[in-house]
Design a protein around this motif. Structure first.
Motif, PDB file in Angstrom:
ATOM      1  N   ARG A  94      -2.662   3.559   6.691  1.00 29.47           N
ATOM      2  CA  ARG A  94      -3.599   2.845   6.190  1.00 29.47           C
ATOM      3  C   ARG A  94      -4.852   3.099   6.923  1.00 29.47           C
ATOM      4  N   ARG A  95      -4.872   3.538   8.201  1.00 28.62           N
ATOM      5  CA  ARG A  95      -6.092   3.910   9.150  1.00 28.62           C
ATOM      6  C   ARG A  95      -6.632   4.786   8.579  1.00 28.62           C
ATOM      7  N   LEU A  96      -5.870   5.989   7.734  1.00 27.56           N
ATOM      8  CA  LEU A  96      -6.507   7.062   7.219  1.00 27.56           C
ATOM      9  C   LEU A  96      -6.915   6.702   5.849  1.00 27.56           C
ATOM     10  N   GLY A  97      -6.865   5.504   5.445  1.00 29.32           N
ATOM     11  CA  GLY A  97      -7.522   5.168   4.303  1.00 29.32           C
ATOM     12  C   GLY A  97      -6.473   4.929   2.857  1.00 29.32           C
ATOM     13  N   LEU A  98      -5.302   4.907   3.079  1.00 26.82           N
ATOM     14  CA  LEU A  98      -4.214   4.942   1.995  1.00 26.82           C
ATOM     15  C   LEU A  98      -4.165   3.501   1.815  1.00 26.82           C
ATOM     16  N   VAL A  99      -3.825   3.023   0.749  1.00 23.52           N
ATOM     17  CA  VAL A  99      -3.691   1.645   0.183  1.00 23.52           C
ATOM     18  C   VAL A  99      -2.270   1.479  -0.149  1.00 23.52           C
ATOM     19  N   PHE A 100      -1.593   0.596   0.704  1.00 23.72           N
ATOM     20  CA  PHE A 100      -0.342   0.159   0.371  1.00 23.72           C
ATOM     21  C   PHE A 100      -0.220  -1.232  -0.098  1.00 23.72           C
ATOM     22  N   PRO A 101       0.653  -1.668  -0.912  1.00 19.38           N
ATOM     23  CA  PRO A 101       0.828  -2.941  -1.217  1.00 19.38           C
ATOM     24  C   PRO A 101       0.993  -3.636  -0.059  1.00 19.38           C
ATOM     25  N   GLU A 102       0.415  -5.011  -0.329  1.00 19.30           N
ATOM     26  CA  GLU A 102       0.767  -6.045   0.683  1.00 19.30           C
ATOM     27  C   GLU A 102       2.153  -6.404   1.093  1.00 19.30           C
ATOM     28  N   GLY A 103       2.728  -6.315   2.086  1.00 19.73           N
ATOM     29  CA  GLY A 103       3.967  -6.496   2.482  1.00 19.73           C
ATOM     30  C   GLY A 103       4.603  -5.208   2.779  1.00 19.73           C
ATOM     31  N   ALA A 104       4.395  -4.064   2.359  1.00 19.76           N
ATOM     32  CA  ALA A 104       4.995  -3.002   2.093  1.00 19.76           C
ATOM     33  C   ALA A 104       5.425  -2.581   3.874  1.00 19.76           C
ATOM     34  N   GLU A 105       4.689  -2.985   4.808  1.00 16.31           N
ATOM     35  CA  GLU A 105       5.461  -2.723   6.093  1.00 16.31           C
ATOM     36  C   GLU A 105       6.785  -3.209   6.312  1.00 16.31           C
ATOM     37  N   ALA A 106       7.082  -4.164   5.683  1.00 12.55           N
ATOM     38  CA  ALA A 106       8.426  -4.958   5.649  1.00 12.55           C
ATOM     39  C   ALA A 106       9.531  -4.397   4.767  1.00 12.55           C
ATOM     40  N   GLN A 107       9.260  -3.446   4.003  1.00  9.79           N
ATOM     41  CA  GLN A 107      10.165  -2.800   3.118  1.00  9.79           C
ATOM     42  C   GLN A 107      10.810  -1.455   3.536  1.00  9.79           C
ATOM     43  N   PRO A 108      11.859  -1.136   2.935  1.00 11.92           N
ATOM     44  CA  PRO A 108      12.449  -0.049   3.158  1.00 11.92           C
ATOM     45  C   PRO A 108      11.898   1.363   2.492  1.00 11.92           C
ATOM     46  N   HIS A 109      11.099   1.121   1.557  1.00 10.79           N
ATOM     47  CA  HIS A 109      10.290   2.068   0.652  1.00 10.79           C
ATOM     48  C   HIS A 109       9.067   1.626   0.270  1.00 10.79           C
ATOM     49  N   ALA A 110       8.035   2.571   0.742  1.00 10.79           N
ATOM     50  CA  ALA A 110       6.577   2.090   0.377  1.00 10.79           C
ATOM     51  C   ALA A 110       5.858   3.421  -0.287  1.00 10.79           C
ATOM     52  N   GLU A 111       4.919   3.208  -1.047  1.00  9.95           N
ATOM     53  CA  GLU A 111       4.428   4.298  -1.477  1.00  9.95           C
ATOM     54  C   GLU A 111       2.643   3.955  -1.779  1.00  9.95           C
ATOM     55  N   ALA A 112       1.778   5.061  -1.514  1.00 11.66           N
ATOM     56  CA  ALA A 112       0.376   4.773  -2.019  1.00 11.66           C
ATOM     57  C   ALA A 112       0.124   5.989  -2.564  1.00 11.66           C
ATOM     58  N   GLU A 113      -0.995   5.897  -3.487  1.00 12.22           N
ATOM     59  CA  GLU A 113      -1.874   6.774  -4.195  1.00 12.22           C
ATOM     60  C   GLU A 113      -2.638   7.852  -2.929  1.00 12.22           C
ATOM     61  N   VAL A 114      -2.607   8.970  -3.187  1.00 11.56           N
ATOM     62  CA  VAL A 114      -3.575   9.825  -2.118  1.00 11.56           C
ATOM     63  C   VAL A 114      -4.611  10.623  -2.982  1.00 11.56           C
ATOM     64  N   GLY A 115      -4.835  10.253  -4.200  1.00 14.45           N
ATOM     65  CA  GLY A 115      -5.535  10.927  -5.020  1.00 14.45           C
ATOM     66  C   GLY A 115      -5.039  12.055  -5.908  1.00 14.45           C
ATOM     67  N   GLY A 116      -5.790  12.405  -6.881  1.00 13.63           N
ATOM     68  CA  GLY A 116      -5.415  13.300  -7.942  1.00 13.63           C
ATOM     69  C   GLY A 116      -3.998  13.141  -8.637  1.00 13.63           C
ATOM     70  N   GLY A 117      -3.524  11.730  -8.526  1.00 13.99           N
ATOM     71  CA  GLY A 117      -2.230  11.251  -9.007  1.00 13.99           C
ATOM     72  C   GLY A 117      -1.115  11.740  -8.128  1.00 13.99           C
ATOM     73  N   LEU A 118      -1.375  12.213  -6.994  1.00 11.23           N
ATOM     74  CA  LEU A 118      -0.291  12.416  -5.956  1.00 11.23           C
ATOM     75  C   LEU A 118      -0.106  11.253  -5.149  1.00 11.23           C
ATOM     76  N   ARG A 119       1.230  10.848  -4.908  1.00  8.39           N
ATOM     77  CA  ARG A 119       1.423   9.573  -4.027  1.00  8.39           C
ATOM     78  C   ARG A 119       2.364  10.077  -2.661  1.00  8.39           C
ATOM     79  N   LEU A 120       2.089   9.322  -1.681  1.00  9.36           N
ATOM     80  CA  LEU A 120       2.995   9.413  -0.368  1.00  9.36           C
ATOM     81  C   LEU A 120       4.001   8.340  -0.626  1.00  9.36           C
ATOM     82  N   LEU A 121       5.248   8.890  -0.256  1.00  5.69           N
ATOM     83  CA  LEU A 121       6.247   8.006  -0.286  1.00  5.69           C
ATOM     84  C   LEU A 121       6.902   7.959   1.109  1.00  5.69           C
ATOM     85  N   LEU A 122       7.046   6.604   1.520  1.00  2.64           N
ATOM     86  CA  LEU A 122       7.777   6.411   3.158  1.00  2.64           C
ATOM     87  C   LEU A 122       8.970   5.708   2.739  1.00  2.64           C
ATOM     88  N   ASP A 123      10.105   6.248   3.297  1.00  2.00           N
ATOM     89  CA  ASP A 123      11.278   5.753   3.220  1.00  2.00           C
ATOM     90  C   ASP A 123      11.887   5.704   4.718  1.00  2.00           C
TER      91      ASP A 123
END
Length: 131
Positions: free
Chosen positions: A22-51
């Protein structure tokens, strides 16, 4: 046809990782920090997935974190060479490990590396002005 849609990272601490990206500007849904999987758009249709490590082990029992370094390096383009310095300093001042301080790389970029909470190198860069 096949195309790259997402890049996934396995993280030890979801809240810490979401805060870093988030500090680098990615937007994760509210509450993502408490989930086992989170994802954010990084631009150009690409996503960053965290598990979380636990999530990955739930379907791949033999998974182990890499030892002795990282093999993935997400790269974030900054608006200008000066912004590489600003973003790097912001992250280091926030307590993240600065691996390589900003420098003018021979390949024509202002370039730096900061580690995310799991020790993954995150590249920060911007093209240098034509000389």
């Amino acid at each position: 046809m096949v195309r790259c849609d997402a890049v996934g990272l396995v993280v030890a601490d979801m809240a810490a990782s979401v805060a870093f990206y988030r500090r680098l500007g990615l937007v994760f849904p509210e509450g993502a920090e408490a989930q086992p999987h989170a994802e954010a758009e990084v631009g150009g249709g690409l996503r960053l997935l965290l598990d979380t490590e636990e999530t990955v082990r739930s379907f791949h029992a033999g998974w182990r974190p890499p030892a002795g370094g990282y093999r993935t390096a997400p790269a974030f383009r900054c608006a200008s060479p000066a912004d590489v310095d600003v973003v790097y300093r912001d992250l280091v001042d926030a307590g993240y490990h600065g691996e390589l301080e900003p420098w003018d790389a021979f390949w024509g970029q202002r370039y730096a590396v900061v580690h995310d909470p799991d020790g993954t190198g995150v590249d920060l860069y911007a093209p240098l002005a034509a000389q």
